[in-house]
Design an enzyme around this catalytic site. Structure first.
Site, PDB file in Angstrom:
ATOM      1  N   TRP A 204      66.655  81.991   5.691  1.00  0.00           N
ATOM      2  CA  TRP A 204      66.217  82.019   7.091  1.00  0.00           C
ATOM      3  C   TRP A 204      65.372  83.270   7.293  1.00  0.00           C
ATOM      4  O   TRP A 204      65.766  84.361   6.894  1.00  0.00           O
ATOM      5  CB  TRP A 204      67.408  82.061   8.056  1.00  0.00           C
ATOM      6  CG  TRP A 204      66.935  82.318   9.461  1.00  0.00           C
ATOM      7  CD1 TRP A 204      66.283  81.434  10.272  1.00  0.00           C
ATOM      8  CD2 TRP A 204      67.013  83.561  10.180  1.00  0.00           C
ATOM      9  NE1 TRP A 204      65.951  82.050  11.459  1.00  0.00           N
ATOM     10  CE2 TRP A 204      66.388  83.352  11.433  1.00  0.00           C
ATOM     11  CE3 TRP A 204      67.541  84.809   9.895  1.00  0.00           C
ATOM     12  CZ2 TRP A 204      66.284  84.345  12.390  1.00  0.00           C
ATOM     13  CZ3 TRP A 204      67.440  85.819  10.850  1.00  0.00           C
ATOM     14  CH2 TRP A 204      66.819  85.579  12.095  1.00  0.00           C
ATOM     15  N   GLU A 245      66.697  77.157   6.730  1.00  0.00           N
ATOM     16  CA  GLU A 245      67.188  77.047   8.117  1.00  0.00           C
ATOM     17  C   GLU A 245      66.024  77.255   9.085  1.00  0.00           C
ATOM     18  O   GLU A 245      65.309  78.250   9.006  1.00  0.00           O
ATOM     19  CB  GLU A 245      68.260  78.129   8.341  1.00  0.00           C
ATOM     20  CG  GLU A 245      68.803  78.197   9.761  1.00  0.00           C
ATOM     21  CD  GLU A 245      69.876  79.284   9.919  1.00  0.00           C
ATOM     22  OE1 GLU A 245      69.997  80.158   9.031  1.00  0.00           O
ATOM     23  OE2 GLU A 245      70.581  79.256  10.944  1.00  0.00           O
ATOM     24  N   LYS A 247      64.329  77.387  13.148  1.00  0.00           N
ATOM     25  CA  LYS A 247      64.734  77.976  14.428  1.00  0.00           C
ATOM     26  C   LYS A 247      63.666  77.733  15.483  1.00  0.00           C
ATOM     27  O   LYS A 247      62.484  77.611  15.153  1.00  0.00           O
ATOM     28  CB  LYS A 247      64.953  79.476  14.233  1.00  0.00           C
ATOM     29  CG  LYS A 247      65.625  80.136  15.405  1.00  0.00           C
ATOM     30  CD  LYS A 247      66.200  81.482  15.048  1.00  0.00           C
ATOM     31  CE  LYS A 247      66.740  82.142  16.290  1.00  0.00           C
ATOM     32  NZ  LYS A 247      67.453  83.367  16.023  1.00  0.00           N
ATOM     33  N   ASP A 278      71.330  74.800  12.265  1.00  0.00           N
ATOM     34  CA  ASP A 278      72.209  75.682  13.029  1.00  0.00           C
ATOM     35  C   ASP A 278      72.151  75.131  14.449  1.00  0.00           C
ATOM     36  O   ASP A 278      71.062  74.981  15.018  1.00  0.00           O
ATOM     37  CB  ASP A 278      71.649  77.110  12.933  1.00  0.00           C
ATOM     38  CG  ASP A 278      72.435  78.118  13.754  1.00  0.00           C
ATOM     39  OD1 ASP A 278      72.696  77.846  14.940  1.00  0.00           O
ATOM     40  OD2 ASP A 278      72.757  79.188  13.211  1.00  0.00           O
ATOM     41  N   HIS A 281      69.910  76.509  17.241  1.00  0.00           N
ATOM     42  CA  HIS A 281      68.478  76.679  16.975  1.00  0.00           C
ATOM     43  C   HIS A 281      67.578  75.577  17.520  1.00  0.00           C
ATOM     44  O   HIS A 281      66.497  75.339  16.991  1.00  0.00           O
ATOM     45  CB  HIS A 281      68.257  76.813  15.468  1.00  0.00           C
ATOM     46  CG  HIS A 281      68.746  78.119  14.933  1.00  0.00           C
ATOM     47  ND1 HIS A 281      68.414  78.602  13.704  1.00  0.00           N
ATOM     48  CD2 HIS A 281      69.536  79.064  15.506  1.00  0.00           C
ATOM     49  CE1 HIS A 281      68.991  79.777  13.512  1.00  0.00           C
ATOM     50  NE2 HIS A 281      69.678  80.070  14.592  1.00  0.00           N
ATOM     51  N   HIS A 305      75.166  75.346  10.059  1.00  0.00           N
ATOM     52  CA  HIS A 305      75.715  76.573  10.624  1.00  0.00           C
ATOM     53  C   HIS A 305      76.323  76.165  11.945  1.00  0.00           C
ATOM     54  O   HIS A 305      75.594  75.774  12.859  1.00  0.00           O
ATOM     55  CB  HIS A 305      74.602  77.609  10.881  1.00  0.00           C
ATOM     56  CG  HIS A 305      74.327  78.487   9.716  1.00  0.00           C
ATOM     57  ND1 HIS A 305      73.411  79.506   9.752  1.00  0.00           N
ATOM     58  CD2 HIS A 305      74.881  78.518   8.472  1.00  0.00           C
ATOM     59  CE1 HIS A 305      73.406  80.123   8.575  1.00  0.00           C
ATOM     60  NE2 HIS A 305      74.271  79.527   7.786  1.00  0.00           N
ATOM     61  N   ASP A 313      70.400  80.895  21.798  1.00  0.00           N
ATOM     62  CA  ASP A 313      71.110  81.050  20.523  1.00  0.00           C
ATOM     63  C   ASP A 313      71.976  82.311  20.563  1.00  0.00           C
ATOM     64  O   ASP A 313      71.770  83.252  19.818  1.00  0.00           O
ATOM     65  CB  ASP A 313      70.056  81.150  19.410  1.00  0.00           C
ATOM     66  CG  ASP A 313      70.665  81.237  18.022  1.00  0.00           C
ATOM     67  OD1 ASP A 313      71.738  80.653  17.826  1.00  0.00           O
ATOM     68  OD2 ASP A 313      70.069  81.885  17.149  1.00  0.00           O
ATOM     69  N   ASP A 315      75.099  82.775  19.850  1.00  0.00           N
ATOM     70  CA  ASP A 315      76.118  82.908  18.802  1.00  0.00           C
ATOM     71  C   ASP A 315      77.479  83.315  19.335  1.00  0.00           C
ATOM     72  O   ASP A 315      78.121  84.235  18.814  1.00  0.00           O
ATOM     73  CB  ASP A 315      75.626  83.868  17.706  1.00  0.00           C
ATOM     74  CG  ASP A 315      74.579  83.208  16.817  1.00  0.00           C
ATOM     75  OD1 ASP A 315      74.916  82.198  16.177  1.00  0.00           O
ATOM     76  OD2 ASP A 315      73.423  83.675  16.786  1.00  0.00           O
ATOM     77  N   ASP A 345      78.680  80.428  11.834  1.00  0.00           N
ATOM     78  CA  ASP A 345      77.666  81.474  12.033  1.00  0.00           C
ATOM     79  C   ASP A 345      77.640  81.904  13.495  1.00  0.00           C
ATOM     80  O   ASP A 345      77.024  81.246  14.323  1.00  0.00           O
ATOM     81  CB  ASP A 345      76.273  80.946  11.610  1.00  0.00           C
ATOM     82  CG  ASP A 345      75.177  81.986  11.850  1.00  0.00           C
ATOM     83  OD1 ASP A 345      75.507  83.177  11.987  1.00  0.00           O
ATOM     84  OD2 ASP A 345      73.989  81.602  11.901  1.00  0.00           O
TER      85      ASP A 345
HETATM   86  C1  RNT Z   1      69.727  83.452  12.939  1.00  0.00           C
HETATM   87  C2  RNT Z   1      70.298  82.479  11.986  1.00  0.00           C
HETATM   88  C3  RNT Z   1      70.895  83.068  10.746  1.00  0.00           C
HETATM   89  C4  RNT Z   1      71.728  84.301  11.015  1.00  0.00           C
HETATM   90  C5  RNT Z   1      72.499  84.791   9.832  1.00  0.00           C
HETATM   91  C6  RNT Z   1      73.026  86.158  10.042  1.00  0.00           C
HETATM   92  O1  RNT Z   1      69.401  82.902  14.141  1.00  0.00           O
HETATM   93  O2  RNT Z   1      71.249  81.675  12.615  1.00  0.00           O
HETATM   94  O3  RNT Z   1      71.617  82.102  10.077  1.00  0.00           O
HETATM   95  O4  RNT Z   1      72.606  84.092  12.063  1.00  0.00           O
HETATM   96  O5  RNT Z   1      71.756  84.674   8.706  1.00  0.00           O
HETATM   97 ZN    ZN Z   2      72.346  80.323  11.395  1.00  0.00          ZN
END
Ligand code: RNT
Ligand code: ZN
Length: 435
Positions: A204, A245, A247, A278, A281, A305, A313, A315, A345
């Site tokens: 990523w 990955e 985004k 993810d 994303h 993820h 995003d 998290d 994640d």
């Molecule tokens: C970032 C991505 C990525 C990170 C990690 C730390 O938006 O989700 O996967 O969260 O690599």
């Molecule tokens: Zn991620």
């Protein structure tokens, strides 16, 4: 029958004994109720405990890592300053051990390159990292019977120039990060060889522009070239599963993201590597649970993820919410447990980090167990026969089934107590507060 056997085993009649008997009879009733809708709850428990969840190491120290003092960058952010963040590999390992003891099921360790462990006085920059810098992690994982997944770290580093890495027009910058990617492939293969478990290596990059770019193609073409260069070194594809990955945007790179969804899907398809989704994303109305089946039609393996975005995003800690449940359902209903690599994640620094980890990992496990307790074949048949009224009722009925009793039985079999906050708070008092 099972109940009788367990009662016979007990010699002392105590309060906790009666509590256990009550639990057992609840489990037996639950099993019977699931049996009536054609679901084998025993089998569900047997399956869920074998599904590896790749546990992200970066929840323990707010994505800090050990190889640089740089602040977290790349458009991702941890907020909060709850006490007790892990400052050393030893502290992070101790925290991971506690998390593992409080969560049922099989785990893999998910490391970022920035978690390299150097000897006293030693240092290697990202383009010079080598397997030996992860030997302590390998020993840690092996002792615990865990495989390791890996992530090159294309952020929190002075060679990220103007938010660009693999897509940079500056050849020095681009080459530096290509070298990092190559080093990480070698390290991933080392992990697979040492642990005997294939390593998922996820790429990523945070690259993008804050404001409207004049050239959208150039950066993407350079990103493709960089990926091609990284993947040109020989590596064992049966041991290292490389994924990409995508985004939609990041903080500071709101207008344009080089590794967009379209870029990533086209690249992985052409190159025969694996897509990683993810669920933070995408635009908030887009759902990974709906995207997954399309990927499963075209790819042998898919990586996830699992996170929880709140408006963006962000998290947040994964909970047993609708989307987590729906993602798990789509994996189980499509018989894809062995084709989907599941990783967590997220990073929350505003609450106890151990609890954040355990809550998220348990939520993924709960979602999978719930999905395994569905009468999948029956529901598919209702759909195919256009019996949508019955399908709706069947889905609603399941929501009040005694899932909690099956979950408790699963925890009991895994030797994990239901209550985890007591132990987490005791650890906070005795360990975290002294950091
Ligand atoms: C970032 C991505 C990525 C990170 C990690 C730390 O938006 O989700 O996967 O969260 O690599
Ligand atoms: Zn991620």
């Amino acid at each position: 029958m099972l109940l009788d056997k367990r009662i016979q085993k007990k010699r002392i009649v105590s309060k906790s004994y009666y509590k256990e008997v009550r639990k057992m009879s609840r489990w037996n009733e639950a099993k019977e109720m699931y049996g009536k809708i054609g679901v084998d709850a025993e089998k569900a428990i047997e399956i869920v405990r074998q599904v590896p969840i790749s546990m992200h190491c970066w929840q323990g120290d707010d994505v800090g890592g050990f190889d640089s003092k740089e602040a977290l960058s790349g458009g991702i952010q941890t907020t909060g300053n709850y006490p007790g963040k892990a400052r050393t590999p030893e502290e992070l390992m101790a925290d991971i051990d506690l998390v593992c003891s409080l969560t049922p099921g099989k785990k893999k360790l998910n490391l970022h390159a920035s978690y390299a462990i150097f000897e006293e006085g030693e240092f290697a920059d990202r383009d010079a990292l080598a397997p030996k810098h992860y030997a302590k992690w390998v020993a840690f994982a092996k002792e615990r019977g865990m495989g390791i997944d890996f992530n090159p770290t294309f952020f929190s580093h002075p060679m990220v120039k103007d938010n660009l890495t693999l897509s940079s027009p500056d050849e020095t910058v681009r080459k530096f990060w290509v070298e990092h990617g190559k080093r990480c492939l070698e390290i991933s293969e080392y992990f697979a060889n040492e642990t005997g478990v294939p390593c998922v290596m996820n790429i990523w990059i945070p690259d993008g522009y804050k404001d409207i770019p004049a050239d959208r193609l150039g950066p993407r073409a350079r990103f493709k070239q960089s990926l091609d260069e990284i993947l040109s070194i020989p590596y064992d594809k049966s041991k290292v599963f490389v994924c990409l990955e995508s985004k939609v945007f990041g903080i500071g790179v709101e207008s344009y993201t080089v590794g967009s969804a379209e870029f990533a899907l086209n690249y992985v398809t052409q190159k025969g590597i694996m897509p990683l989704m993810d669920n933070g994303h995408y635009h908030p109305t887009e759902l990974v649970s709906d995207k997954l089946s399309s990927l499963l039609v075209f790819h042998p393996h898919v990586a996830l993820h699992i996170t929880r975005g709140v408006r963006w995003d962000s998290d947040h800690v994964v909970l047993l919410d609708d989307e987590t449940k729906e993602i798990a359902k789509d994996i189980v209903r499509n018989d894809a447990l062995s084709r989907v690599f599941i990783a967590t994640d997220y990073f929350d620094a505003s609450i106890n980090r151990i609890s954040a980890w355990v809550t998220g990992l348990r939520s993924v496990q709960k979602a999978l167990l719930l999905a395994l307790l569905e009468p999948t074949a029956h529901m598919k048949q209702l759909q195919d026969e256009s019996r949508f009224t019955e399908l709706m009722v069947a889905m609603e009925d399941q929501k009040t089934m005694p899932f909690g009793d099956v979950w408790q039985e699963y925890l009991r079999r895994e030797g994990v107590e239901e209550d985890y906050i007591t132990k987490v708070l005791a650890y906070e008092e005795s360990v975290l507060k002294n950091r």
